[in-house]
Design a protein around this motif. Structure first.
Motif, PDB file in Angstrom:
ATOM      1  N   TRP A 590       2.021   9.479  47.258  1.00 24.72           N
ATOM      2  CA  TRP A 590       1.473   8.930  48.302  1.00 24.72           C
ATOM      3  C   TRP A 590       2.119   7.568  48.795  1.00 24.72           C
ATOM      4  CZ3 TRP A 590      -0.813  12.412  51.229  1.00 24.72           C
ATOM      5  CH2 TRP A 590      -1.715  13.191  50.717  1.00 24.72           C
ATOM      6  N   ASP A 591       2.834   7.048  48.006  1.00 21.09           N
ATOM      7  CA  ASP A 591       3.000   5.756  48.112  1.00 21.09           C
ATOM      8  C   ASP A 591       3.753   5.232  49.628  1.00 21.09           C
ATOM      9  OD1 ASP A 591       2.023   4.969  45.896  1.00 21.09           O
ATOM     10  OD2 ASP A 591       3.769   4.705  44.890  1.00 21.09           O
ATOM     11  N   THR A 592       4.690   6.290  49.970  1.00 20.08           N
ATOM     12  CA  THR A 592       5.242   6.399  51.255  1.00 20.08           C
ATOM     13  C   THR A 592       4.567   6.423  52.514  1.00 20.08           C
ATOM     14  OG1 THR A 592       7.590   6.890  50.088  1.00 20.08           O
ATOM     15  CG2 THR A 592       7.441   7.117  52.574  1.00 20.08           C
ATOM     16  N   VAL A 593       3.482   7.580  52.049  1.00 22.69           N
ATOM     17  CA  VAL A 593       2.672   7.966  53.078  1.00 22.69           C
ATOM     18  C   VAL A 593       1.792   6.657  53.489  1.00 22.69           C
ATOM     19  CG1 VAL A 593       0.903   9.574  53.978  1.00 22.69           C
ATOM     20  CG2 VAL A 593       2.832  10.439  52.523  1.00 22.69           C
ATOM     21  N   ILE A 594       1.310   6.049  52.222  1.00 21.32           N
ATOM     22  CA  ILE A 594       0.139   4.948  52.665  1.00 21.32           C
ATOM     23  C   ILE A 594       0.877   3.996  53.499  1.00 21.32           C
ATOM     24  CG2 ILE A 594      -0.942   3.134  51.516  1.00 21.32           C
ATOM     25  CD1 ILE A 594      -2.138   6.013  51.218  1.00 21.32           C
ATOM     26  N   GLU A 595       2.084   3.668  53.177  1.00 22.34           N
ATOM     27  CA  GLU A 595       2.972   2.547  53.941  1.00 22.34           C
ATOM     28  C   GLU A 595       3.236   2.948  55.531  1.00 22.34           C
ATOM     29  OE1 GLU A 595       4.494  -0.840  54.648  1.00 22.34           O
ATOM     30  OE2 GLU A 595       3.756  -0.447  52.781  1.00 22.34           O
ATOM     31  N   GLU A 596       3.417   4.266  55.581  1.00 26.13           N
ATOM     32  CA  GLU A 596       3.581   4.623  57.027  1.00 26.13           C
ATOM     33  C   GLU A 596       2.253   4.566  57.810  1.00 26.13           C
ATOM     34  OE1 GLU A 596       4.984   8.615  56.985  1.00 26.13           O
ATOM     35  OE2 GLU A 596       6.882   8.254  56.280  1.00 26.13           O
ATOM     36  N   VAL A 597       1.067   4.989  56.990  1.00 22.88           N
ATOM     37  CA  VAL A 597      -0.228   4.623  57.649  1.00 22.88           C
ATOM     38  C   VAL A 597      -0.696   3.335  57.931  1.00 22.88           C
ATOM     39  CG1 VAL A 597      -2.672   4.815  57.272  1.00 22.88           C
ATOM     40  CG2 VAL A 597      -0.991   6.771  56.885  1.00 22.88           C
ATOM     41  N   ARG A 598      -0.117   2.427  57.214  1.00 21.54           N
ATOM     42  CA  ARG A 598      -0.354   0.920  57.154  1.00 21.54           C
ATOM     43  C   ARG A 598       0.272   0.463  58.440  1.00 21.54           C
ATOM     44  NH1 ARG A 598      -1.774  -3.669  54.002  1.00 21.54           N
ATOM     45  NH2 ARG A 598      -0.465  -5.470  54.567  1.00 21.54           N
ATOM     46  N   GLU A 599       1.740   0.892  58.369  1.00 23.95           N
ATOM     47  CA  GLU A 599       2.257   0.507  59.624  1.00 23.95           C
ATOM     48  C   GLU A 599       1.929   0.744  61.017  1.00 23.95           C
ATOM     49  OE1 GLU A 599       4.859  -1.513  59.702  1.00 23.95           O
ATOM     50  OE2 GLU A 599       4.582  -2.255  57.707  1.00 23.95           O
ATOM     51  N   ALA A 600       1.142   2.194  60.937  1.00 23.03           N
ATOM     52  CA  ALA A 600       0.397   2.635  62.143  1.00 23.03           C
ATOM     53  C   ALA A 600      -0.763   1.836  62.493  1.00 23.03           C
ATOM     54  CB  ALA A 600       0.251   4.176  62.023  1.00 23.03           C
ATOM     55  N   LEU A 601      -1.395   1.530  61.332  1.00 18.92           N
ATOM     56  CA  LEU A 601      -2.400   0.725  61.631  1.00 18.92           C
ATOM     57  C   LEU A 601      -2.363  -0.745  62.382  1.00 18.92           C
ATOM     58  CD1 LEU A 601      -4.873   1.691  58.709  1.00 18.92           C
ATOM     59  CD2 LEU A 601      -5.411   1.936  60.772  1.00 18.92           C
ATOM     60  N   LEU A 602      -1.169  -1.147  61.865  1.00 20.10           N
ATOM     61  CA  LEU A 602      -1.062  -2.524  62.348  1.00 20.10           C
ATOM     62  C   LEU A 602      -0.543  -2.585  63.845  1.00 20.10           C
ATOM     63  CD1 LEU A 602       1.330  -3.811  59.308  1.00 20.10           C
ATOM     64  CD2 LEU A 602      -0.959  -4.863  60.291  1.00 20.10           C
ATOM     65  N   GLU A 603       0.284  -1.420  64.195  1.00 20.88           N
ATOM     66  CA  GLU A 603       0.507  -1.227  65.468  1.00 20.88           C
ATOM     67  C   GLU A 603      -0.814  -0.816  66.394  1.00 20.88           C
ATOM     68  OE1 GLU A 603       3.168   1.995  65.763  1.00 20.88           O
ATOM     69  OE2 GLU A 603       4.493   1.163  64.655  1.00 20.88           O
ATOM     70  N   MET A 604      -1.826  -0.159  65.742  1.00 23.55           N
ATOM     71  CA  MET A 604      -3.043  -0.023  66.486  1.00 23.55           C
ATOM     72  C   MET A 604      -3.710  -1.027  66.644  1.00 23.55           C
ATOM     73  SD  MET A 604      -6.165   2.515  65.438  1.00 23.55           S
ATOM     74  CE  MET A 604      -6.877   1.145  64.522  1.00 23.55           C
ATOM     75  N   SER A 605      -3.587  -2.110  65.722  1.00 26.39           N
ATOM     76  CA  SER A 605      -4.711  -3.160  65.700  1.00 26.39           C
ATOM     77  C   SER A 605      -4.156  -4.331  66.873  1.00 26.39           C
ATOM     78  CB  SER A 605      -4.365  -3.965  64.147  1.00 26.39           C
ATOM     79  OG  SER A 605      -5.127  -3.157  63.420  1.00 26.39           O
ATOM     80  N   ALA A 606      -2.756  -4.000  67.150  1.00 28.61           N
ATOM     81  CA  ALA A 606      -1.944  -4.947  68.252  1.00 28.61           C
ATOM     82  C   ALA A 606      -2.457  -4.503  69.597  1.00 28.61           C
ATOM     83  CB  ALA A 606      -0.783  -4.992  68.143  1.00 28.61           C
ATOM     84  N   GLU A 607      -3.260  -3.174  69.798  1.00 28.61           N
ATOM     85  CA  GLU A 607      -3.555  -2.486  70.974  1.00 28.61           C
ATOM     86  C   GLU A 607      -5.041  -2.972  71.490  1.00 28.61           C
ATOM     87  OE1 GLU A 607      -3.200   1.275  70.538  1.00 28.61           O
ATOM     88  OE2 GLU A 607      -1.031   1.699  70.290  1.00 28.61           O
ATOM     89  N   GLU A 608      -5.223  -2.858  72.686  1.00 27.83           N
ATOM     90  CA  GLU A 608      -6.815  -3.408  73.113  1.00 27.83           C
ATOM     91  C   GLU A 608      -7.751  -2.256  72.468  1.00 27.83           C
ATOM     92  OE1 GLU A 608      -9.220  -4.078  77.374  1.00 27.83           O
ATOM     93  OE2 GLU A 608      -7.000  -3.353  77.272  1.00 27.83           O
ATOM     94  N   VAL A 609      -8.927  -3.227  72.381  1.00 26.58           N
ATOM     95  CA  VAL A 609      -9.883  -2.199  71.795  1.00 26.58           C
ATOM     96  C   VAL A 609     -10.899  -1.560  72.811  1.00 26.58           C
ATOM     97  CG1 VAL A 609     -12.167  -2.234  70.139  1.00 26.58           C
ATOM     98  CG2 VAL A 609     -10.084  -3.562  69.610  1.00 26.58           C
TER      99      VAL A 609
END
Length: 613
Positions: A590-609
């Motif tokens: 799962w390590d690679t998958v977790i890293e991909e999700v983490r990166e996607a969350l960082l991108e989402m956090s930069a968007e408007e809520v």
């Protein structure tokens, strides 16, 4: 001097007669031995040796009642003979009289003290009586006297397995194997025990020895590859299945084993020809499981026409049919439903039922009046559907009247479902206004938007039902998810319900994590919570289906094994447009998958809520 003409009571003649009879006994000439001992007993009716041997001769000839009589007379003549008591126990055990056998063995132990054979025989008796723990104790005593007693060592291994003592079972099986690498079954049991005990490194040596010993035996390779698959050693299972096929291209089991290994490794396209060949070769009256498997492969590859047509074999399994309701009115076979009253019967897991609820909308669109039968926790969400008139819950089955009824897995074939037709209806479920307001108020009080305007609210589920096949590969430990929890600007809400729902409480001291599971009553609560969040991140679970069916953003950790509903090589789902899949590259990693999700969350956090959630 002839045996048959011995003087009736001359001790020397009787001794000679006994000697001849003993020679016949040792040579297994039991009829001759019987004649000799009977002549001895005619002269000396209480001769303990002749009575003993007559008991054994009768036991050898399967004359158990007579054997017991002779041994009883022998015991009267020589009550201090431990051997006699032991043999009386053996005959009683052969007759299935285990209580009597146990008493005989224990008396023999009292006279002779501990011997390996007595403890072993008593253990056999106790094992036959179902007293496994006591049997194990006496086998171990036998082993303490004779450390290389292979039979007893193997018996302890098998009893330990039955008692759930996997580590002990593995140790004794390995000990027996080191003494004498035994049968194919012993090797297969050893593989299973070592895997269950977590001793994976030692499995390799056993697999290597078995693969060499049976390198040219296709049938043995079938059993070895099947056992390896059952123990999640898919690379080895595939390798040995292919070796077997190089010997026997007509072995349907080997094709199936290869297909299963490839399926579990996510190599669906490679799996398909093996699965088809297994189905072609499998005997017609015994191939239901492989036909169902082929249907799953076809669906995963997007061949809905053939896949759904074959998938209906699911309902021919007796074990399935025995647990399903079968209404008395006509079953739907694709007829026009306009103007009809239709009972839609859902079953299997909660996720399956949520996924297939959409077809109630399709039936409604065709002009049917639709009632649904679901499990009680889903009643609320099913009732929210515009195309459903009435929701019924198991175990109650409505009397109707209905023109038609259908199981959920029969609908796609008869409606000629294609991928391009999905998602049929979207969204097709919603929370009630009352529950939505309740949970919106609760979530706002817990993580107010005004407190941090850019703070995201993300729900998570880390495990599915432990009773589901392959759950060990789809569920994820909370420890594995830790890299996600320390991301800034995210408030986490666990919506895990059921098994382990309070596990996330330990994270609250370290991360911005809130545990909602104990407050959730049913799927209606979960759905209302999800409507207040920005995103759900989950393993492949019923909650994933819930969010997808409501059109809510959901990211799914997808294990590497093939799964028909998510198709092949996709990060989206035609079933649920709001869903994003994050697939594994390698099963269990799962390590690679977790890293991909983490990166996607960082991108989402930069968007408007969005302020409306």
């Amino acid at each position: 001097m002839s045996k048959s003409h011995a003087a009736n009571r001359d001790p020397a003649s009787i001794a000679t007669l006994v000697s001849y009879a003993d020679v016949d006994f040792s040579a297994h000439r039991m009829s001759d031995a019987r004649n000799g001992y009977l002549q001895v007993l005619a002269a000396y009716p209480h001769n303990a040796h002749a009575l003993h041997r007559m008991g054994l001769v009768c036991a050898y000839l399967n004359e158990m009642a007579e054997a017991s009589v002779y041994l009883e007379r022998a015991l009267q003549a020589a009550p201090t003979s431990a051997e006699l008591w032991e043999h009386a126990g053996l005959v009683a055990a052969l007759k299935g009289e285990y209580a009597e056998a146990e008493a005989f063995y224990r008396h023999a132990l009292h006279i002779a003290g501990s011997t390996a054979t007595l403890h072993r025989n008593l253990a056999d008796c106790l094992r036959q009586s179902g007293r496994l723990a006591e049997a194990k104790e006496h086998y171990e005593k036998a082993i303490s006297i004779e450390p290389n007693l292979h039979y007893a060592i193997l018996a302890v291994a098998r009893i330990s397995s039955e008692l759930g003592e996997t580590v002990n079972s593995a140790s004794y099986l390995l000990r027996a194997w080191m003494l004498a690498p035994g049968s194919l079954r012993d090797g297969l049991d050893l593989i299973t025990a070592l895997v269950q005990a977590g001793r994976e490194d030692e499995v390799n040596d056993v697999v290597e020895l078995l693969s060499k010993r049976y390198a040219n035996d296709a049938e043995a390779l079938r059993f070895i590859s099947g056992t390896l698959n059952e123990n999640h050693r898919y690379a080895d299972g595939l390798r040995l299945a292919r070796r077997g096929l190089s010997i026997d291209l007509d072995n349907h089991f080997l094709f199936y084993n290869a297909a299963r290994a490839l399926w579990m490794c996510g190599r669906t396209r490679e799996c398909f020809p093996y699965a088809m060949e297994a189905a072609r070769l499998w005997p017609d009256n015994d191939g239901k499981s492989v036909q169902y498997f082929v249907s799953c492969v076809q669906l995963a590859l997007g061949d809905f026409f053939e896949g759904w047509k074959r998938h209906k074999i699911f309902y021919t399994y007796q074990s399935i049919a025995n647990h399903l309701v079968r209404p008395e009115f006509p079953e739907w076979n694709g007829e026009q439903v306009a103007g009809s009253r239709f009972l839609y019967v859902l079953h299997q897991g909660f996720g399956d039922q949520i996924q297939f609820l959409r077809f109630a909308e399709w039936l409604h669109q065709q002009g049917a009046t639709v009632d649904v039968l679901v499990d009680p926790p889903l009643a609320g969400v099913a009732a929210s559907m515009t195309g459903v008139r009435t929701v019924y819950c198991y175990p109650s089955v409505p009397n109707g009247p209905y023109e038609y009824w259908s199981y959920m897995l029969r609908i796609p074939e008869y409606m000629n479902l294609r991928i391009s037709m999905l998602p049929i209806a979207m969204p097709y479920i919603a929370a009630t206004q009352e529950r939505h307001e309740h949970w919106r108020t609760y979530i706002e009080a817990t993580a107010a938007r005004t407190a941090c305007a850019k703070k995201r609210r993300v729900g998570f589920v880390w495990q599915g039902s432990p009773n589901t096949a392959n759950d060990r590969f789809r569920s994820i430990s909370l420890e594995t998810l830790r890299p996600l929890f320390d991301l800034p600007s995210i408030t986490w809400f666990s919506v895990q319900k059921g098994n382990g729902e309070e596990g996330s409480t330990v994270l609250a001291d370290e991360f911005d994590v809130h545990t909602l599971g104990p407050l959730i009553e049913d799927f209606s609560d979960t759905l209302a919570i999800l409507e207040t969040l920005d995103l759900l991140i989950t393993v492949d679970s019923s909650t994933a289906h819930l969010a997808g069916a409501a059109g809510l953003p959901v990211w799914v950790f997808q294990p590497a094994y093939s799964e028909w509903r998510w198709l092949v090589n996709r990060t989206d789902s035609p079933w649920y447009p709001s869903m994003r899949l994050f697939p594994q590259r390698e099963l269990g990693q799962w390590d690679t998958v977790i890293e991909e999700v983490r990166e996607a969350l960082l991108e989402m956090s930069a968007e408007e809520v969005h302020a409306d959630r």
